[in-house]
Scaffold this motif. Structure first.
Motif, PDB file in Angstrom:
ATOM      1  N   SER A 491      41.133  23.750  37.811  1.00  0.00           N
ATOM      2  CA  SER A 491      39.763  24.240  37.937  1.00  0.00           C
ATOM      3  C   SER A 491      39.281  24.097  39.383  1.00  0.00           C
ATOM      4  N   VAL A 492      39.754  23.050  40.062  1.00  0.00           N
ATOM      5  CA  VAL A 492      39.425  22.868  41.479  1.00  0.00           C
ATOM      6  C   VAL A 492      40.091  23.965  42.300  1.00  0.00           C
ATOM      7  N   LEU A 493      41.366  24.207  42.018  1.00  0.00           N
ATOM      8  CA  LEU A 493      42.082  25.310  42.659  1.00  0.00           C
ATOM      9  C   LEU A 493      41.359  26.624  42.427  1.00  0.00           C
ATOM     10  N   GLN A 494      40.952  26.871  41.200  1.00  0.00           N
ATOM     11  CA  GLN A 494      40.278  28.118  40.856  1.00  0.00           C
ATOM     12  C   GLN A 494      38.966  28.294  41.620  1.00  0.00           C
ATOM     13  N   PHE A 495      38.215  27.211  41.802  1.00  0.00           N
ATOM     14  CA  PHE A 495      36.957  27.306  42.541  1.00  0.00           C
ATOM     15  C   PHE A 495      37.205  27.729  43.985  1.00  0.00           C
ATOM     16  N   VAL A 496      38.220  27.152  44.608  1.00  0.00           N
ATOM     17  CA  VAL A 496      38.564  27.536  45.980  1.00  0.00           C
ATOM     18  C   VAL A 496      39.004  28.991  46.028  1.00  0.00           C
ATOM     19  N   GLU A 497      39.828  29.398  45.074  1.00  0.00           N
ATOM     20  CA  GLU A 497      40.274  30.793  45.012  1.00  0.00           C
ATOM     21  C   GLU A 497      39.086  31.748  44.934  1.00  0.00           C
ATOM     22  N   ASP A 498      38.177  31.451  44.041  1.00  0.00           N
ATOM     23  CA  ASP A 498      37.041  32.348  43.823  1.00  0.00           C
ATOM     24  C   ASP A 498      36.078  32.333  45.006  1.00  0.00           C
ATOM     25  N   ASN A 499      35.826  31.155  45.548  1.00  0.00           N
ATOM     26  CA  ASN A 499      34.829  31.058  46.615  1.00  0.00           C
ATOM     27  C   ASN A 499      35.258  31.789  47.875  1.00  0.00           C
ATOM     28  N   TRP A 500      36.570  31.832  48.135  1.00  0.00           N
ATOM     29  CA  TRP A 500      37.061  32.524  49.335  1.00  0.00           C
ATOM     30  C   TRP A 500      37.861  33.788  49.001  1.00  0.00           C
ATOM     31  N   PHE A 501      37.718  34.297  47.771  1.00  0.00           N
ATOM     32  CA  PHE A 501      38.262  35.602  47.384  1.00  0.00           C
ATOM     33  C   PHE A 501      39.772  35.720  47.607  1.00  0.00           C
ATOM     34  N   THR A 502      40.530  34.673  47.277  1.00  0.00           N
ATOM     35  CA  THR A 502      41.976  34.729  47.499  1.00  0.00           C
ATOM     36  C   THR A 502      42.727  35.395  46.362  1.00  0.00           C
ATOM     37  N   GLY A 503      42.113  35.519  45.188  1.00  0.00           N
ATOM     38  CA  GLY A 503      42.850  35.923  44.003  1.00  0.00           C
ATOM     39  C   GLY A 503      43.599  34.735  43.415  1.00  0.00           C
ATOM     40  N   ARG A 504      44.286  34.969  42.309  1.00  0.00           N
ATOM     41  CA  ARG A 504      45.013  33.907  41.615  1.00  0.00           C
ATOM     42  C   ARG A 504      46.422  33.723  42.193  1.00  0.00           C
ATOM     43  N   VAL A 505      46.979  32.541  41.954  1.00  0.00           N
ATOM     44  CA  VAL A 505      48.339  32.247  42.387  1.00  0.00           C
ATOM     45  C   VAL A 505      49.322  33.207  41.735  1.00  0.00           C
ATOM     46  N   GLY A 506      49.072  33.525  40.463  1.00  0.00           N
ATOM     47  CA  GLY A 506      49.954  34.441  39.755  1.00  0.00           C
ATOM     48  C   GLY A 506      51.099  33.731  39.075  1.00  0.00           C
ATOM     49  N   GLY A 507      52.035  34.517  38.540  1.00  0.00           N
ATOM     50  CA  GLY A 507      53.138  33.931  37.803  1.00  0.00           C
ATOM     51  C   GLY A 507      52.628  33.187  36.591  1.00  0.00           C
ATOM     52  N   SER A 508      53.066  31.966  36.413  1.00  0.00           N
ATOM     53  CA  SER A 508      52.647  31.178  35.253  1.00  0.00           C
ATOM     54  C   SER A 508      51.755  30.016  35.665  1.00  0.00           C
ATOM     55  N   SER A 509      50.950  30.210  36.709  1.00  0.00           N
ATOM     56  CA  SER A 509      50.031  29.171  37.147  1.00  0.00           C
ATOM     57  C   SER A 509      48.956  28.921  36.097  1.00  0.00           C
ATOM     58  N   PHE A 510      48.591  27.661  35.930  1.00  0.00           N
ATOM     59  CA  PHE A 510      47.533  27.290  35.001  1.00  0.00           C
ATOM     60  C   PHE A 510      46.163  27.752  35.473  1.00  0.00           C
ATOM     61  N   ASP A 511      46.031  28.185  36.729  1.00  0.00           N
ATOM     62  CA  ASP A 511      44.709  28.580  37.227  1.00  0.00           C
ATOM     63  C   ASP A 511      44.115  29.750  36.450  1.00  0.00           C
ATOM     64  N   SER A 512      44.978  30.555  35.833  1.00  0.00           N
ATOM     65  CA  SER A 512      44.494  31.712  35.078  1.00  0.00           C
ATOM     66  C   SER A 512      43.798  31.310  33.784  1.00  0.00           C
ATOM     67  N   ARG A 513      44.009  30.068  33.333  1.00  0.00           N
ATOM     68  CA  ARG A 513      43.433  29.604  32.068  1.00  0.00           C
ATOM     69  C   ARG A 513      42.397  28.508  32.260  1.00  0.00           C
ATOM     70  N   ALA A 514      42.142  28.127  33.494  1.00  0.00           N
ATOM     71  CA  ALA A 514      41.277  26.984  33.754  1.00  0.00           C
ATOM     72  C   ALA A 514      39.816  27.287  33.456  1.00  0.00           C
ATOM     73  N   GLY A 515      39.114  26.292  32.923  1.00  0.00           N
ATOM     74  CA  GLY A 515      37.669  26.375  32.826  1.00  0.00           C
ATOM     75  C   GLY A 515      37.056  26.162  34.198  1.00  0.00           C
ATOM     76  N   GLY A 516      35.881  26.726  34.433  1.00  0.00           N
ATOM     77  CA  GLY A 516      35.283  26.687  35.761  1.00  0.00           C
ATOM     78  C   GLY A 516      34.425  25.462  36.020  1.00  0.00           C
ATOM     79  N   LEU A 517      34.197  25.188  37.294  1.00  0.00           N
ATOM     80  CA  LEU A 517      33.296  24.124  37.717  1.00  0.00           C
ATOM     81  C   LEU A 517      31.850  24.590  37.796  1.00  0.00           C
ATOM     82  N   TRP A 518      31.606  25.850  37.460  1.00  0.00           N
ATOM     83  CA  TRP A 518      30.327  26.489  37.754  1.00  0.00           C
ATOM     84  C   TRP A 518      29.132  25.787  37.135  1.00  0.00           C
ATOM     85  N   ASN A 519      29.293  25.216  35.963  1.00  0.00           N
ATOM     86  CA  ASN A 519      28.157  24.595  35.285  1.00  0.00           C
ATOM     87  C   ASN A 519      27.722  23.287  35.932  1.00  0.00           C
TER      88      ASN A 519
END
Length: 546
Positions: A491-519
């Motif tokens: 979820s920490v990885l995902q926040f960095v990805e989203d905040n700087w528009f990098t997209g997802r790691v891809g493949g079988s990374s868990f970032d695609s299923r992570a809950g967000g830190l947004w709340n």
């Protein structure tokens, strides 16, 4: 663009705001439009505050601690005994957490009831936190075999360390982890965050930066020839590619393998990590770790020999190679531990390749050039890992660094994330949801074999694992808030990805299923103030007094 990012961009349409860019030319470079080589090189001098972000956050600092379960630190939050240590009194409106209730404290299904550890018992034995043992402690979700499966109640060779039967069940309260409880009172914390997979430090660190523990290859220590080593890499395929579930040292690090004086095999990771992705976006970043600066050379290899005494007077070597995840990837490694070419270059791509000593972070912060994304790893005596560290030494590091950040101009656009690499095997009562199973009969328990493998075909990536602490400290944090969103390390990885528009790691990374830190945030306006604490006691400093 990832669909999730698109949705968040629409929901947060006003968050980027005017003035985020220095010029249209800079925007063209950052977003991948055509630009001259000169423009691209000039971008590397732009401060983090000028780069486009999804939210008002221009700096993320991840302080990545070691080996703590949620109940071990926050099981009785916000109620402290106040019989010894630094007194703690909760605010009247403090929300409850999913912690240790009366039944769990007095009639626990494990062999022993949890007991409070005092500040005088800060140094304890290290528990068994291996991939298989943690699964076994879960006992199919009954959460009742911690004493039999992960407890280490006797410490060999270190009589100063506290140990007794039932130790794995025990917990600290706000009289010992005072600083962290004070941060929880004044910012946001989670009581529903998990280790991405079961197991120790290396998998947790790899999940933080890539969401991947598969795609690993075992290599010999000096020649880097492929080898078969079930400790370094398990379940290898016909090409020798398998999964990291243990703590092999990284292949691209001179200080690995006891400064290459031993013959243990190493691990190399394939694929990409968040560092590669930030580089593509020209976003400054760095991993900063205590003891990374070499103390000399031996046989052509850098030597990491710096050490300090912990609170018990035990000498501990500062640098632990298997805690440095970017050194497993050739693309983001700094094998010789070369220093940055200048303070201003910290966060840029130079000979240090984004891998630094902790002193480099302090230097960049003091110079007003803190990278956009910084990962901080304490020297081993301050990283909270039982046996070599403790909550009091950890507090000294965490509070000191947060104090410095809050005293800097960058604080107003910063989010500090306090996260951990694994649970150390310490008891936590909350069973995790297994979202990714594994079918390795030699490693996996029924809690994992009974769930399908959804994230790729690589075995030994069963998760989520044990519950871990997670806190967000920022002007934009919700105040005295407990988030119940299910999250994990990615979820920490995902926040960095989203905040700087990098997209997802891809493949079988868990970032695609992570809950967000947004709340845990309120981006409409900053509502959390600075909170100066005493690094030694964790107490709030008010008008220069404790």
């Amino acid at each position: 663009m990832d669909k999730g990012i698109g949705r968040r961009r629409r929901r947060s349409r006003r968050l980027i705001g005017a003035g985020a860019l220095a010029s249209a030319a800079a925007l063209a470079i950052v977003t991948g439009s055509a630009a001259s080589t000169a423009d691209a090189q000039a971008l590397h001098t732009l401060p983090a505050s000028w780069l486009p972000t999804l939210t008002p956050i221009k700096h993320v600092v991840v302080i990545f601690g070691e080996n703590i379960s949620f109940d071990h630190y926050f099981g009785t939050y916000p109620n402290a005994t106040n019989q010894d240590g630094t007194p703690f009194k909760a605010a009247r409106n403090t929300p409850k957490v999913n912690g240790l209730d009366k039944k769990l404290l007095t009639n626990n299904p494990n062999a022993y009831d949890p007991k409070r550890l005092s500040p005088g018992q800060a140094l304890t034995c290290d528990q068994n936190h291996s991939y298989g043992a943690e699964q076994a402690a879960f006992n199919g979700g009954k959460m009742d075999k911690f004493v039999e499966k992960t407890e280490t109640d006797k410490c060999t060779g270190q009589p100063i360390l506290f140990g007794e039967p039932g130790l794995v069940m025990d917990y600290y309260d706000g009289n010992t982890v005072t600083g962290l409880w004070n941060y929880a009172q004044n910012y946001a914390m989670s009581d529903n965050s998990y280790n991405t997979t079961f197991g120790p430090s290396s998998p947790g660190a790899l999940n933080l930066i890539s969401g991947q523990t598969g795609g690993a290859q075992a290599l010999t220590s000096v020649t880097h020839q492929p080898t078969t080593d079930s400790y370094a890499v398990v379940s290898p395929d016909k090409n020798g590619i398998g999964t990291v579930i243990n703590d092999p040292d990284p292949a691209y690090d001179d200080c690995s393998d006891k400064n290459h004086t031993a013959t243990e095999n190493l691990a190399s990771m394939q694929g990409k990590n968040i560092g590669d992705m930030l580089n593509q976006r020209h976003v400054t970043w760095g991993w900063f770790q205590g003891g990374f600066k070499p103390t000399g050379t031996q046989n052509g290899f850098a030597v990491c020999g710096a050490q300090h005494n912990n609170v018990g007077g035990i000498p501990v070597v500062d640098y632990s190679p298997h805690h440095e995840p970017f050194q497993y990837y050739k693309s983001t490694s700094n094998p010789k531990h070369l220093p940055p070419t200048s303070v201003q270059a910290i966060g840029q791509t130079d000979q240090a390749n984004h891998q630094y000593d902790m002193t480099d972070f302090d230097a960049s912060l003091k110079a007003g050039s803190m990278p956009a994304v910084s990962f901080l790893k304490a020297p081993a005596y301050e990283d909270a890992h039982a046996a070599n560290s403790d909550p009091l030494d950890e507090q000294q590091f965490v509070v000191s660094e947060i104090n410095k950040i809050q005293q800097s101009p960058e604080w107003r656009s910063t989010a500090i994330v306090l996260a951990y690499d694994d649970s150390d095997g310490w008891y936590d009562h909350q069973k995790s949801t297994i979202i990714n199973g594994s079918k390795d009969a030699a490693q996996d328990q029924s809690v994992c074999t009974g769930t399908s493998t959804k994230l790729g075909t690589t075995a030994d990536r069963c998760g989520y694992g044990p519950r871990l602490p997670l806190q967000v400290i920022s002007p934009y944090s919700k105040v005295n808030f407990v988030d119940h969103t299910r999250t994990d390390q990615t979820s920490v990885l995902q926040f960095v990805e989203d905040n700087w528009f990098t997209g997802r790691v891809g493949g079988s990374s868990f970032d695609s299923r992570a809950g967000g830190l947004w709340n845990m945030f309120n981006f409409w306006w900053p509502q959390a103030g600075k909170l100066p604490l005493d690094p030694k006691t964790g107490a709030v400093v008010k008008n220069g007094h404790h």
